[in-house]
Design an enzyme around this catalytic site. Structure first.
Site, mmCIF file in Angstrom:
data_model
loop_
_atom_site.group_PDB
_atom_site.id
_atom_site.type_symbol
_atom_site.label_atom_id
_atom_site.label_comp_id
_atom_site.label_asym_id
_atom_site.label_seq_id
_atom_site.Cartn_x
_atom_site.Cartn_y
_atom_site.Cartn_z
ATOM 1 N N ASP A 283 0.885 -1.167 0.000
ATOM 2 C CA ASP A 283 0.000 0.000 0.000
ATOM 3 C C ASP A 283 0.924 1.218 0.000
ATOM 4 O OD1 ASP A 283 -1.477 2.233 0.725
ATOM 5 O OD2 ASP A 283 -2.849 1.085 1.988
ATOM 6 N N ALA A 311 -0.875 4.379 -9.656
ATOM 7 C CA ALA A 311 -1.916 4.088 -8.657
ATOM 8 C C ALA A 311 -2.691 5.356 -8.327
ATOM 9 C CB ALA A 311 -1.285 3.514 -7.386
ATOM 10 N N LYS A 317 -17.053 13.624 -3.122
ATOM 11 C CA LYS A 317 -18.112 14.257 -2.295
ATOM 12 C C LYS A 317 -17.925 15.754 -2.467
ATOM 13 C CE LYS A 317 -20.319 11.289 0.545
ATOM 14 N NZ LYS A 317 -21.701 11.042 0.224
ATOM 15 N N LEU A 319 -17.364 19.415 -1.191
ATOM 16 C CA LEU A 319 -16.429 19.716 -0.100
ATOM 17 C C LEU A 319 -17.117 19.782 1.267
ATOM 18 C CD1 LEU A 319 -13.509 20.281 0.613
ATOM 19 C CD2 LEU A 319 -13.869 22.668 0.018
ATOM 20 N N ASN A 369 -13.107 19.529 -11.015
ATOM 21 C CA ASN A 369 -14.317 18.764 -11.302
ATOM 22 C C ASN A 369 -15.255 18.806 -10.108
ATOM 23 O OD1 ASN A 369 -15.839 17.320 -13.067
ATOM 24 N ND2 ASN A 369 -14.769 15.373 -12.742
ATOM 25 N N TYR A 375 -9.494 15.189 -5.265
ATOM 26 C CA TYR A 375 -8.824 14.561 -6.418
ATOM 27 C C TYR A 375 -8.218 15.631 -7.341
ATOM 28 C CZ TYR A 375 -8.540 11.304 -10.462
ATOM 29 O OH TYR A 375 -8.131 10.530 -11.536
ATOM 30 N N LYS A 379 -4.308 15.934 -8.231
ATOM 31 C CA LYS A 379 -3.844 15.764 -9.616
ATOM 32 C C LYS A 379 -3.228 17.053 -10.163
ATOM 33 C CE LYS A 379 -4.967 11.393 -10.352
ATOM 34 N NZ LYS A 379 -3.917 10.365 -10.492
HETATM 35 P P1 NAI Z 1 -8.304 1.750 -11.329
HETATM 36 O O1 NAI Z 1 -9.076 2.063 -10.094
HETATM 37 O O2 NAI Z 1 -8.854 0.756 -12.291
HETATM 38 O O3 NAI Z 1 -6.799 1.295 -10.936
HETATM 39 C C1 NAI Z 1 -6.052 1.945 -9.946
HETATM 40 C C2 NAI Z 1 -5.104 0.946 -9.326
HETATM 41 O O4 NAI Z 1 -4.381 1.601 -8.268
HETATM 42 C C3 NAI Z 1 -5.842 -0.245 -8.700
HETATM 43 O O5 NAI Z 1 -5.226 -1.446 -9.113
HETATM 44 C C4 NAI Z 1 -5.683 -0.001 -7.212
HETATM 45 O O6 NAI Z 1 -5.683 -1.202 -6.432
HETATM 46 C C5 NAI Z 1 -4.334 0.710 -7.160
HETATM 47 N N1 NAI Z 1 -4.198 1.445 -5.894
HETATM 48 C C6 NAI Z 1 -5.107 2.272 -5.324
HETATM 49 N N2 NAI Z 1 -4.660 2.676 -4.127
HETATM 50 C C7 NAI Z 1 -3.442 2.118 -3.928
HETATM 51 C C8 NAI Z 1 -2.503 2.153 -2.878
HETATM 52 N N3 NAI Z 1 -2.731 2.860 -1.760
HETATM 53 N N4 NAI Z 1 -1.360 1.450 -3.025
HETATM 54 C C9 NAI Z 1 -1.114 0.724 -4.136
HETATM 55 N N5 NAI Z 1 -1.992 0.643 -5.165
HETATM 56 C C10 NAI Z 1 -3.142 1.333 -5.070
HETATM 57 O O7 NAI Z 1 -8.052 3.152 -12.029
HETATM 58 P P2 NAI Z 1 -7.641 3.510 -13.553
HETATM 59 O O8 NAI Z 1 -8.840 4.016 -14.217
HETATM 60 O O9 NAI Z 1 -6.871 2.409 -14.185
HETATM 61 O O10 NAI Z 1 -6.685 4.762 -13.262
HETATM 62 C C11 NAI Z 1 -5.266 4.707 -13.266
HETATM 63 C C12 NAI Z 1 -4.730 6.109 -13.046
HETATM 64 O O11 NAI Z 1 -5.226 6.983 -14.049
HETATM 65 C C13 NAI Z 1 -5.131 6.718 -11.708
HETATM 66 O O12 NAI Z 1 -4.073 7.505 -11.201
HETATM 67 C C14 NAI Z 1 -6.321 7.591 -12.072
HETATM 68 O O13 NAI Z 1 -6.505 8.623 -11.152
HETATM 69 C C15 NAI Z 1 -5.882 8.100 -13.431
HETATM 70 N N6 NAI Z 1 -6.967 8.567 -14.309
HETATM 71 C C16 NAI Z 1 -7.909 7.686 -14.821
HETATM 72 C C17 NAI Z 1 -8.894 8.177 -15.669
HETATM 73 C C18 NAI Z 1 -9.915 7.275 -16.310
HETATM 74 O O14 NAI Z 1 -10.720 7.773 -17.107
HETATM 75 N N7 NAI Z 1 -9.920 5.979 -16.058
HETATM 76 C C19 NAI Z 1 -8.990 9.603 -15.997
HETATM 77 C C20 NAI Z 1 -7.957 10.412 -15.407
HETATM 78 C C21 NAI Z 1 -6.987 9.893 -14.598
#
Ligand code: NAI
Length: 468
Positions: A283, A311, A317, A319, A369, A375, A379
């Site tokens: 984590d 990650a 929510k 604010l 947003n 978030y 970001k």
């Molecule tokens: P997702 O939720 O499918 O994957 C995120 C991964 O990060 C998961 O495998 C989760 O277990 C891991 N994770 C979360 N907290 C963690 C921690 N404390 N330690 C280790 N691992 C942790 O999300 P997705 O969609 O694949 O997003 C990947 C990245 O892209 C993120 O940073 C997200 O904010 C960013 N992003 C995604 C967008 C989208 O449209 N899907 C849009 C803009 C940004």
């Protein structure tokens, strides 16, 4: 999640219905089919304004592709186009009417004042309708920060508005327009970026500007496996975008260490097992995480070349209704952990020379947003971190960010229907991106030939209407 509307609208009945109802008609994007695919095929037309400095380099890069290369003639403002070299045949802008081009490339590096911007009109006005579906427009300019005279800076900055506006006009054909600003005398750093922006790897990137600075002369890489011998750490690699990043870096030759939270181990091991990589349960918000990661890297590979901070979490929510743990967790995962991990790796000399750090921001970090103060704050902080670190890093190490827009993942599949549909359509390409679109951009940053690419934030968002 599949985009049923995109499929429907590309059937004959669906196309007619969409047109008569005035609905968007997105064109399916052409993505990479094989790693050994040429970066571009078909016809490319290149032009250069007066004083152009990059056109011989561009001619050499494009001349190495199997595409037919032409240089523009027939306009006084474009006389330097012939410097593209003898592989480029001439193309008279005023005469040949029915040609089609897979790319239009313009060297604007020499434009010194607003009057000289006329060359853009002279080139693109007669050719923009000749750009094929899924075509590419690429403009090369000089970084306005390096221009001392105000009129010079104005002319170079003007390219940004011009390219972004073109992106909005050609997006309905699945085509993209992007701008590369180079520092003076950095033409030799163009290769990997020109290849990327002209190729299907950048299918979902439009309306972007990239700055390229001077660096040690870019090393020639194996185009099929440019990351051979590199070790990559990818956080959040068990699913979604992170899994695609791990797969793409491994495809390009890297050995991947995938990291995810302990409860995601089964999924993570499936991903890393298929790539002959390694899985690390951690984590990243745990206070011992930086040490744990550094110890693992030291033991398993003696160091790391590529660090991808993927990650991320959302805890939405408004604010006034946001519990404090929503705030704390979101900042900790999306922002603080990245800095602490980098600090530990660098403190222990585990990030190798010519290393690459890539962070994932978001459109929310650019535009803000509703319901995402935490978030968006995190970001946006990622962008500040990347820009500041780019000025400090040494030994050829670069740092860049990707800001994804709407990407089809489990996260976006969970959105309510109307918000999901709005997210998908509100961009120049009228569709969502795929995890591979983010992964390909990261692979371009990680390429050893991208040494001059640092401090950038590129949006992978199909030129979203949200944000600047
Ligand atoms: P997702 O939720 O499918 O994957 C995120 C991964 O990060 C998961 O495998 C989760 O277990 C891991 N994770 C979360 N907290 C963690 C921690 N404390 N330690 C280790 N691992 C942790 O999300 P997705 O969609 O694949 O997003 C990947 C990245 O892209 C993120 O940073 C997200 O904010 C960013 N992003 C995604 C967008 C989208 O449209 N899907 C849009 C803009 C940004």
């Amino acid at each position: 999640m599949s985009d049923l509307y995109l499929k429907l609208v590309n059937t004959p009945v669906g196309k007619t219905a969409a047109q008569s109802l005035g609905l968007p008609s997105p064109i399916p994007l052409k993505r990479l089919k094989r790693v050994d695919q040429p970066f571009i095929e078909g016809n490319i037309l290149i032009a250069a304004g007066s004083g152009a400095k990059a056109v011989p380099t561009l001619g050499a890069i494009l001349g190495a592709s199997p595409a037919n290369l032409f240089h523009a003639t027939g306009s006084d403002t474009l006389e330097e186009s012939s410097k593209a070299g003898n592989k480029a045949r001439s193309f008279d802008l005023s005469r040949e009417a029915d040609s089609q081009f897979s790319a239009l490339v313009f060297d604007a590096t020499g434009l010194k004042n607003p009057q000289e911007l006329r060359a853009l009109y002279d080139f693109f006005h007669p050719t923009i309708r000749k750009l094929a579906t899924n075509g590419r427009i690429l403009v090369i300019g000089q970084d306005p920060h390096s221009c001392r005279k105000a009129s010079h800076a104005a002319a170079q900055q003007a390219l940004e508005g011009f390219v972004r506006a073109m992106g909005k006009e050609i997006g309905k054909k699945g085509s993209t327009a992007n701008l590369i600003w180079i520092a003076p005398n950095a033409e030799n750093q163009l290769d990997s970026s020109v290849r990327f922006f002209l190729s299907p790897r950048s299918a979902y990137i439009s309306g972007q500007t990239v700055r390229i600075g001077k660096a040690e002369s870019a090393k020639a890489t194996n185009p099929v496996a440019p990351l051979t011998g590199k070790v990559a750490l990818v956080t959040g690699a068990s699913r979604g975008i992170g899994a695609s990043i791990a797969e793409t870096l491994a495809r390009d030759g890297a050995t991947v260490i995938g990291l995810d939270i302990p409860s995601a181990m089964e999924e993570l091991q499936k991903v890393t097992g298929a790539l002959k990589g390694k899985a690390l349960a951690c984590d990243i918000t745990d206070k011992n995480a930086p040490k744990l990661i550094a110890d693992f890297i030291e033991k398993e590979s003696g160091g790391v070349d590529l660090v991808v901070h993927n990650a991320g979490i959302t805890r939405d929510k408004t604010l006034g209704n946001m519990p404090e743990h929503f705030w704390d967790m979101t900042i900790a995962v999306n922002l603080t952990a990245e800095e602490l991990i980098d600090e530990e790796l660098m403190h222990r000399n585990l990030l190798k020379d010519n290393g690459r750090i890539v962070c994932i921001s978001s459109i929310s970090g650019i535009a803000g947003n509703f319901g995402q103060t935490n978030y968006s704050c995190a970001k946006s902080g990622v962008i500040g971190y990347v820009e500041a670190m780019a000025k400090q890093l040494k030994n050829g190490i670069t740092i860049n960010a990707i800001a994804p827009g709407f990407i089809e993942t489990q996260m976006t599949a969970a959105m309510p229907f109307t918000i999901r549909e709005a997210g998908r359509r509100m961009n120049s390409l009228s569709q969502g991106g795929l995890p591979i679109d983010v992964a390909e951009a990261i692979a371009w940053y990680c390429n050893p030939a991208s040494a001059g690419v640092t401090g950038n934030v590129v949006r992978v968002c199909g030129q979203s209407l949200i944000g600047k």
